[in-house]
Design a protein around this motif. Structure first.
Motif, PDB file in Angstrom:
ATOM      1  N   TYR A 175      56.835 -68.119 -98.399  1.00  0.00           N
ATOM      2  CA  TYR A 175      56.339 -69.307 -97.699  1.00  0.00           C
ATOM      3  C   TYR A 175      57.502 -70.094 -97.096  1.00  0.00           C
ATOM      4  CZ  TYR A 175      54.208 -73.923 -97.008  1.00  0.00           C
ATOM      5  OH  TYR A 175      53.795 -75.117 -96.475  1.00  0.00           O
ATOM      6  N   VAL A 176      58.510 -70.358 -97.899  1.00  0.00           N
ATOM      7  CA  VAL A 176      59.664 -71.120 -97.425  1.00  0.00           C
ATOM      8  C   VAL A 176      60.402 -70.343 -96.341  1.00  0.00           C
ATOM      9  CG1 VAL A 176      61.888 -72.106 -98.099  1.00  0.00           C
ATOM     10  CG2 VAL A 176      59.906 -72.373 -99.598  1.00  0.00           C
ATOM     11  N   GLY A 177      60.458 -69.018 -96.513  1.00  0.00           N
ATOM     12  CA  GLY A 177      61.189 -68.183 -95.566  1.00  0.00           C
ATOM     13  C   GLY A 177      60.638 -68.220 -94.154  1.00  0.00           C
ATOM     14  N   VAL A 178      59.321 -68.426 -94.012  1.00  0.00           N
ATOM     15  CA  VAL A 178      58.734 -68.482 -92.661  1.00  0.00           C
ATOM     16  C   VAL A 178      58.553 -69.912 -92.173  1.00  0.00           C
ATOM     17  CG1 VAL A 178      57.567 -66.268 -92.965  1.00  0.00           C
ATOM     18  CG2 VAL A 178      56.328 -68.387 -93.486  1.00  0.00           C
ATOM     19  N   GLY A 179      58.964 -70.877 -92.975  1.00  0.00           N
ATOM     20  CA  GLY A 179      58.901 -72.272 -92.540  1.00  0.00           C
ATOM     21  C   GLY A 179      57.682 -73.051 -92.983  1.00  0.00           C
ATOM     22  N   GLY A 180      56.780 -72.409 -93.747  1.00  0.00           N
ATOM     23  CA  GLY A 180      55.621 -73.115 -94.277  1.00  0.00           C
ATOM     24  C   GLY A 180      54.577 -73.443 -93.216  1.00  0.00           C
ATOM     25  N   LEU A 197      53.493 -64.924 -91.957  1.00  0.00           N
ATOM     26  CA  LEU A 197      53.765 -64.175 -93.182  1.00  0.00           C
ATOM     27  C   LEU A 197      53.627 -62.674 -92.948  1.00  0.00           C
ATOM     28  CD1 LEU A 197      51.954 -66.420 -95.835  1.00  0.00           C
ATOM     29  CD2 LEU A 197      54.414 -65.982 -95.689  1.00  0.00           C
ATOM     30  N   GLU A 198      52.602 -62.286 -92.192  1.00  0.00           N
ATOM     31  CA  GLU A 198      52.424 -60.865 -91.902  1.00  0.00           C
ATOM     32  C   GLU A 198      53.592 -60.332 -91.069  1.00  0.00           C
ATOM     33  OE1 GLU A 198      48.952 -57.799 -90.358  1.00  0.00           O
ATOM     34  OE2 GLU A 198      48.902 -59.886 -89.675  1.00  0.00           O
ATOM     35  N   LYS A 199      54.012 -61.088 -90.072  1.00  0.00           N
ATOM     36  CA  LYS A 199      55.132 -60.660 -89.242  1.00  0.00           C
ATOM     37  C   LYS A 199      56.433 -60.549 -90.041  1.00  0.00           C
ATOM     38  CE  LYS A 199      53.324 -62.582 -84.907  1.00  0.00           C
ATOM     39  NZ  LYS A 199      53.499 -63.604 -83.839  1.00  0.00           N
ATOM     40  N   SER A 200      56.536 -61.336 -91.120  1.00  0.00           N
ATOM     41  CA  SER A 200      57.756 -61.302 -91.936  1.00  0.00           C
ATOM     42  C   SER A 200      57.782 -60.120 -92.905  1.00  0.00           C
ATOM     43  CB  SER A 200      57.897 -62.615 -92.726  1.00  0.00           C
ATOM     44  OG  SER A 200      57.007 -62.630 -93.837  1.00  0.00           O
ATOM     45  N   GLY A 201      56.664 -59.374 -92.971  1.00  0.00           N
ATOM     46  CA  GLY A 201      56.640 -58.193 -93.828  1.00  0.00           C
ATOM     47  C   GLY A 201      55.764 -58.293 -95.055  1.00  0.00           C
ATOM     48  N   CYS A 202      55.035 -59.384 -95.224  1.00  0.00           N
ATOM     49  CA  CYS A 202      54.138 -59.517 -96.379  1.00  0.00           C
ATOM     50  C   CYS A 202      52.925 -58.591 -96.216  1.00  0.00           C
ATOM     51  CB  CYS A 202      53.663 -60.958 -96.531  1.00  0.00           C
ATOM     52  SG  CYS A 202      54.952 -62.114 -97.044  1.00  0.00           S
ATOM     53  N   THR A 203      52.418 -58.132 -97.346  1.00  0.00           N
ATOM     54  CA  THR A 203      51.216 -57.304 -97.380  1.00  0.00           C
ATOM     55  C   THR A 203      50.041 -58.156 -97.844  1.00  0.00           C
ATOM     56  OG1 THR A 203      52.474 -55.305 -97.875  1.00  0.00           O
ATOM     57  CG2 THR A 203      50.118 -55.266 -98.390  1.00  0.00           C
ATOM     58  N   PHE A 204      48.945 -58.116 -97.109  1.00  0.00           N
ATOM     59  CA  PHE A 204      47.774 -58.917 -97.459  1.00  0.00           C
ATOM     60  C   PHE A 204      46.815 -58.084 -98.301  1.00  0.00           C
ATOM     61  CE2 PHE A 204      49.678 -61.614 -94.511  1.00  0.00           C
ATOM     62  CZ  PHE A 204      49.080 -62.867 -94.581  1.00  0.00           C
ATOM     63  N   VAL A 205      46.342 -58.687 -99.379  1.00  0.00           N
ATOM     64  CA  VAL A 205      45.454 -58.024-100.334  1.00  0.00           C
ATOM     65  C   VAL A 205      44.225 -58.895-100.532  1.00  0.00           C
ATOM     66  CG1 VAL A 205      45.199 -57.192-102.709  1.00  0.00           C
ATOM     67  CG2 VAL A 205      47.404 -56.953-101.521  1.00  0.00           C
ATOM     68  N   PHE A 206      43.050 -58.289-100.442  1.00  0.00           N
ATOM     69  CA  PHE A 206      41.818 -59.030-100.723  1.00  0.00           C
ATOM     70  C   PHE A 206      41.349 -58.721-102.133  1.00  0.00           C
ATOM     71  CE2 PHE A 206      37.134 -59.258-100.829  1.00  0.00           C
ATOM     72  CZ  PHE A 206      37.001 -60.624-100.604  1.00  0.00           C
ATOM     73  N   SER A 207      40.996 -59.763-102.886  1.00  0.00           N
ATOM     74  CA  SER A 207      40.539 -59.608-104.267  1.00  0.00           C
ATOM     75  C   SER A 207      39.143 -60.192-104.428  1.00  0.00           C
ATOM     76  CB  SER A 207      41.505 -60.300-105.240  1.00  0.00           C
ATOM     77  OG  SER A 207      40.968 -60.324-106.551  1.00  0.00           O
ATOM     78  N   ARG A 208      38.183 -59.342-104.802  1.00  0.00           N
ATOM     79  CA  ARG A 208      36.841 -59.828-105.086  1.00  0.00           C
ATOM     80  C   ARG A 208      36.783 -60.549-106.430  1.00  0.00           C
ATOM     81  NH1 ARG A 208      32.523 -57.189-102.331  1.00  0.00           N
ATOM     82  NH2 ARG A 208      31.210 -57.618-104.140  1.00  0.00           N
TER      83      ARG A 208
END
Length: 337
Positions: A175-180, A197-208
């Motif tokens: 979060y801090v790395g992309v400027g919040g 966040l996605e552009k910075s390389g984070c992986t998005f996960v959906f949790s039911r």
């Protein structure tokens, strides 16, 4: 100087004039299966009219609670302040009108294995009293459920533009790395953060399973329309920052929605003020369908009414016809690439 151990997880909640609801949620965190020394809760009071800090700190809670107070500056600024104040490596953001199960925090942490850079989107389920809410709020619940089902299909991929602040966790460092949050955005700051966040390389996960229950105290149709208008305005700003992401461009509605509704949406763009009565008529038809038990038709009508006001906001942000043409061209260019 504090000698408290660093928590594994920090929960951040922005609140505004909802002392009973935030108090209810804090006590639900008191019953978590995650040991209380392993998490903290940071509440940011965004300028509530009645004091929040003292009543909350008077609660005898088993975990560390910190309450920040600021002048009213909006949800993005409040959440940003909370994340910056957080001490945990993992930050979980939720809203003050949510309810959580006892294993909620443990389920979120389970999706952050060592070495990962996950952004975990937890499911938002409607409160059991959803049937008592206005049609437009039940429509929101319907949209949340539809997105959850789409993201639950094997092989489906959550993306940055899916991010919502009602139930999400991420690494504070990311979060801090992309400027919040972009605090200049009055709406859609969550989606815009997700894109970075996605552009910075984070992986998005959906949790039911890491779900929240969402009720609502929104009962004003006029305020709902104003929110739609604001989303249209601020989504236009987000689209300018991320022109390659077609899914956030408001003008997609003119090309991707049901062909039967496009004339109504186009009429709104051509004559935004003259069609306001038409928007109300569409919503009244939706309400009539709802009373007749025709839920699918009611939700479809609500979507059209929302889309009309949303495009009024987009047109307002774009300015005159030159601006509209420029924004539509940006969307069409993105389709070709």
């Amino acid at each position: 100087m504090s000698t408290a151990p660093t928590p594994r997880l920090s929960v951040v909640i922005a609140t505004y004039n909802r002392l009973p609801l935030i108090t209810r949620l804090l006590w639900q965190f008191a019953g978590q299966t995650l040991p209380p020394e392993q998490f903290e809760v940071v509440v940011v009071d965004d300028g509530s009219k009645e004091p929040v800090r003292e009543p909350l700190l008077a609660q005898k809670l088993p975990y560390t609670l910190r309450v920040e107070v600021q002048q009213n500056a909006g949800a993005a600024a409040a959440r940003h302040r909370g994340v910056i104040a957080a001490r945990g490596d993992i930050v979980l953001v939720t809203d003050d009108d949510m309810q959580v199960a006892p294993d909620f925090l443990e389920r979120h942490l389970a999706h952050h294995p060592p070495g990962s850079r996950h952004v975990v989107l937890g499911r938002i389920r409607p409160d059991p009293s959803i049937g008592d809410m206005p049609l437009f709020e039940r429509w929101y619940a319907y949209l949340n459920n539809r997105m959850a089902e789409e993201l639950s299909v094997p092989g489906a991929r959550a993306r940055g533009n899916h991010l919502y602040t009602g139930n999400v966790s991420f690494h504070r460092a990311d979060y801090v790395g992309v400027g919040g949050f972009d605090k200049s955005l009055g709406q859609s700051e969550d989606v815009e953060l997700g894109l970075r966040l996605e552009k910075s390389g984070c992986t998005f996960v959906f949790s039911r399973d890491a779900y929240v229950l969402h009720g609502s105290d929104h009962v004003s149709f006029e305020r709902w329309l104003k929110r739609a208008h604001r989303y249209g305005m601020f989504d236009t700003q987000v689209a300018r920052k991320h022109p390659e992401v077609r899914g956030v461009n408001p003008w997609r509605l003119l090309f991707e929605t049901n062909p039967l509704t496009r004339p109504l949406l186009a009429a709104t763009v051509v004559a935004p003020e003259a069609t306001r009565l038409l928007t109300n008529t569409v919503m009244n038809v939706a309400k009539t369908a709802d009373k007749l038990g025709l839920e699918k038709a009611a939700f479809a009508g609500t979507s059209v009414a929302y889309g009309m006001e949303y495009l009024r906001g987009a047109r307002n942000e774009a300015g005159g016809w030159t601006g509209v043409a420029r924004e539509v061209a940006r969307y069409l260019q993105g389709r070709k690439e």
